[in-house]
Design an enzyme around this catalytic site. Sequence first.
Site, mmCIF file in Angstrom:
data_model
loop_
_atom_site.group_PDB
_atom_site.id
_atom_site.type_symbol
_atom_site.label_atom_id
_atom_site.label_comp_id
_atom_site.label_asym_id
_atom_site.label_seq_id
_atom_site.Cartn_x
_atom_site.Cartn_y
_atom_site.Cartn_z
ATOM 1 N N GLY A 124 0.831 -1.202 0.000
ATOM 2 C CA GLY A 124 0.000 0.000 0.000
ATOM 3 C C GLY A 124 0.860 1.244 0.000
ATOM 4 N N LYS A 125 0.266 2.360 -0.225
ATOM 5 C CA LYS A 125 0.981 3.636 -0.112
ATOM 6 C C LYS A 125 -0.053 4.738 -0.072
ATOM 7 C CE LYS A 125 5.430 4.861 -0.163
ATOM 8 N NZ LYS A 125 6.599 4.069 0.249
ATOM 9 N N GLY A 126 0.304 5.850 0.566
ATOM 10 C CA GLY A 126 -0.618 6.979 0.621
ATOM 11 C C GLY A 126 0.139 8.265 0.424
#
Length: 439
Positions: A124-126
């Site tokens: 994931g990444k944000g």
Amino acid sequence: MATKVENSQPDGALQTKERYAHEPGVFGEAIAYFNEAADRLELPKTIRRILTHPSRQVIISIPFQRDNGEFEVFTGYRVQYNFARGPAKGGIRYHPGVTLDEVTALAFWMTWKCAVVDLPFGGGKGGVTCDPSKLSAGELERLTRRYTAEIIEVIGPDKDVPAPDVGTTPQTMAWVMDTVSMHLRSHTPAVVTGKPICVGGSKGRVEATGRGVMICIESALEKMGKALRGQRVVVQGFGNVGSITARLLHERGAKIVGISDQFTGMHNKDGLDPVAAIEYIANAKNQKRSLEGLPGATAISNTALLELDCDILVPAAIENQITAKNAKRIKAFLIAEGANGPTTPEAHQMLSDAGVTIIPDILANAGGVTVSYFEWVQDRMGYYWRESEVNDRLKDVMRENFDEVWNMAERYKAPLRQAAYMLAIRRVVDCYQTRGIYA
Ligand code: NAD
């Protein structure tokens, strides 16, 4: 990229179509390595289609109040690329260049990075498109809390576990943890990693990425029948990853002949003391905290630094530093990618053809996410380990998986990068095959 996204759903999640598969952009480029490895594995079409699409992309608007009372609206993202092996895992980036395309590519890489070191996480990444250097501490806290509140349904210890990335810090993670804990009315330290130790962070986390790079270098040299002692090392970038890698290699007898930051390179063919350089930066009078003026070394450009006569090169700054332009002049026989994406695909090919061994980013710098995993485990147990315990476990994980990648490379006569992708893809695919595809 973001303007091309359609079919926004009420909860902010976006349907994923074919929108990236054939488009240029960071994600389009990232898929190139995946495709090569997938070809070698003869990956079936169905699974390939699934793995080239992010599971979920969330786009949010974040209204927040400036110190002067005015309101602004920033755009934030959370991309959960894949959940086959476990909750999504990956950092939160605050930077003016953050886009959906970039966050998706970063989440894609996290999927393989977690799998290559066999962590029970997906990718994931944000991020938030903003310039954190122009925000006060109060503004950063309000922005972080609102961003967290907007993604609260999709994050959690069993869903998605963020961590710091460019522009965010352990303090940012403490705010995320506190916001989630306040909303849930329940202490939830395992929702983020990279926290300060007093709120559930892990000992050894700060050093973990550099320590992982050092372990990979040691492992590679062992395979080549060479000793670390006396090897001449150049490290580009002297921040968290670069300075710790340099210090740990120096402690083990390597000779650090070049280091650099964004302002200057520093060279001494007889060796530099990284501890003195770390202290020099810490005590620097100038705001830049630069290596400029470091005693006992000659200033050189970053371009010249990469081409110095040395045995081992550790790019630990930013992406695209080793390119088709300078690859031919690189003298190291071993490159360990502390940074993410420091070598372009063309340069990788040229160096591989020239017999240079490259330990790829998804393996070389996976020490950080490995100790993030340990932090998550400790938070869930409510029992915290001694630093020596963390370091011993990190060594086990890195060595074991380095060996797996090395063996894969030998079996398929593939460069380590391709072997690392192959191993990671196979591990993710094993989960799909065992769980089945819920279609
Ligand atoms: P950092 O901000 O602590 O340090 C970056 C260093 O690179 C600084 O010394 C900076 O001056 C230097 N630098 C920046 N631009 C440069 C340029 N153009 N030329 C030469 N030097 C330049 O960052 P970090 O945490 O050490 O991360 C470095 C790299 O490692 C990044 O690619 C990051 O994504 C990757 N990485 C970091 C971690 C981690 O745990 N910190 C984990 C995995 C990967």
